[in-house]
Design a protein around this motif. Sequence first.
Motif, mmCIF file in Angstrom:
data_model
loop_
_atom_site.group_PDB
_atom_site.id
_atom_site.type_symbol
_atom_site.label_atom_id
_atom_site.label_comp_id
_atom_site.label_asym_id
_atom_site.label_seq_id
_atom_site.Cartn_x
_atom_site.Cartn_y
_atom_site.Cartn_z
ATOM 1 N N GLU A 1 11.068 15.047 34.269
ATOM 2 C CA GLU A 1 12.829 15.107 34.179
ATOM 3 C C GLU A 1 12.913 13.296 33.898
ATOM 4 O OE1 GLU A 1 12.426 14.455 37.607
ATOM 5 O OE2 GLU A 1 12.819 16.643 37.246
ATOM 6 N N LEU A 2 12.875 12.762 33.556
ATOM 7 C CA LEU A 2 12.886 11.078 33.426
ATOM 8 C C LEU A 2 12.676 10.312 32.341
ATOM 9 C CD1 LEU A 2 11.016 9.577 36.680
ATOM 10 C CD2 LEU A 2 13.316 10.031 35.982
ATOM 11 N N ARG A 3 13.506 9.595 31.953
ATOM 12 C CA ARG A 3 13.592 9.382 30.263
ATOM 13 C C ARG A 3 12.903 7.567 30.592
ATOM 14 N NH1 ARG A 3 12.791 13.167 30.094
ATOM 15 N NH2 ARG A 3 13.776 15.506 28.900
ATOM 16 N N PRO A 4 12.660 7.180 29.416
ATOM 17 C CA PRO A 4 12.603 5.566 29.713
ATOM 18 C C PRO A 4 13.522 4.635 30.143
ATOM 19 C CG PRO A 4 11.170 6.561 27.503
ATOM 20 C CD PRO A 4 12.498 7.696 28.244
ATOM 21 N N MET A 5 15.083 5.125 30.090
ATOM 22 C CA MET A 5 15.637 4.200 30.866
ATOM 23 C C MET A 5 15.656 4.252 31.596
ATOM 24 S SD MET A 5 19.545 4.768 31.395
ATOM 25 C CE MET A 5 19.503 6.755 30.723
ATOM 26 N N HIS A 6 15.712 5.665 32.267
ATOM 27 C CA HIS A 6 15.601 5.391 33.781
ATOM 28 C C HIS A 6 14.923 4.330 34.787
ATOM 29 C CE1 HIS A 6 16.622 10.228 33.114
ATOM 30 N NE2 HIS A 6 17.637 9.110 33.727
ATOM 31 N N GLY A 7 13.828 4.058 34.471
ATOM 32 C CA GLY A 7 13.364 3.127 34.478
ATOM 33 C C GLY A 7 13.933 2.009 34.909
ATOM 34 N N PHE A 8 14.305 1.732 33.911
ATOM 35 C CA PHE A 8 15.403 0.337 33.558
ATOM 36 C C PHE A 8 16.250 0.690 35.220
ATOM 37 C CE2 PHE A 8 14.174 0.387 29.569
ATOM 38 C CZ PHE A 8 13.768 -1.207 29.413
ATOM 39 N N VAL A 9 16.722 1.248 34.837
ATOM 40 C CA VAL A 9 18.660 1.597 36.336
ATOM 41 C C VAL A 9 17.650 1.680 37.605
ATOM 42 C CG1 VAL A 9 19.868 3.404 36.491
ATOM 43 C CG2 VAL A 9 19.440 3.173 34.577
ATOM 44 N N PHE A 10 16.690 2.310 37.855
ATOM 45 C CA PHE A 10 15.798 1.826 38.815
ATOM 46 C C PHE A 10 15.651 0.599 39.162
ATOM 47 C CE2 PHE A 10 13.770 6.529 39.115
ATOM 48 C CZ PHE A 10 14.976 7.247 38.621
ATOM 49 N N GLN A 11 14.553 -0.316 38.727
ATOM 50 C CA GLN A 11 14.436 -1.753 38.865
ATOM 51 C C GLN A 11 16.454 -2.147 39.284
ATOM 52 O OE1 GLN A 11 11.873 -3.142 38.909
ATOM 53 N NE2 GLN A 11 10.781 -1.528 38.707
ATOM 54 N N ALA A 12 16.802 -2.008 38.083
ATOM 55 C CA ALA A 12 18.104 -2.437 38.428
ATOM 56 C C ALA A 12 19.024 -2.141 40.019
ATOM 57 C CB ALA A 12 19.441 -1.867 37.270
ATOM 58 N N ILE A 13 18.841 -1.278 40.534
ATOM 59 C CA ILE A 13 19.022 -0.297 41.467
ATOM 60 C C ILE A 13 18.333 -1.204 42.434
ATOM 61 C CG2 ILE A 13 19.142 1.680 43.402
ATOM 62 C CD1 ILE A 13 19.741 3.286 40.307
ATOM 63 N N GLY A 14 17.092 -1.146 42.702
ATOM 64 C CA GLY A 14 16.944 -2.431 42.956
ATOM 65 C C GLY A 14 16.166 -1.733 44.663
#
Length: 162
Positions: A41-54
């Motif tokens: 269910e993951l989309r490319p944008m989710h990787g940016f979100v995960f990194q931004a959450i830290g």
Amino acid sequence: MSRDHQQDVTPGYELPLRLLLAFRTIIDELHERLAGEGHPELRPMHGFVFQAIGPDGTTAVELGRRLGVSKQAAGKTVEQLERLGYVERGSDPADARRKVVRLTARGVDCLVRSARIFEELRREWVGQLGGEEELRGLEDALRVLAPGDPFRLDTPRWLGTT
């Protein structure tokens, strides 16, 4: 300019399209492999979100700021990722009034798998280009053409995806 020479000249618009196509190729392959490893269910944008959450988590307001999107857009993404089991919201131990978004074990698992898959894909590109030196030359050239931080967290805003 001779007609033969004109045919050898690459049009200026092709470079950005090839760079985008290379990005899409590697990201699409990453997501295909992640899907096969339990993260369909993951989309490319989710990787940016995960990194931004830290690793320490963040608030929805700060997440929106890091991604360059509104608090509402960040909140909507957090809700989606929470439903999917990748993030959770909880109180900040330093301030119980603040809600902090953190990656769950599933979110961390996805990041670990992504890092491994990116290394696998890089090795495959080494093979396609004929060796480590060729790929390193391409990477060095891209650093000259596109200097600065390679990981812009505000890319979702720029792409208009959140």
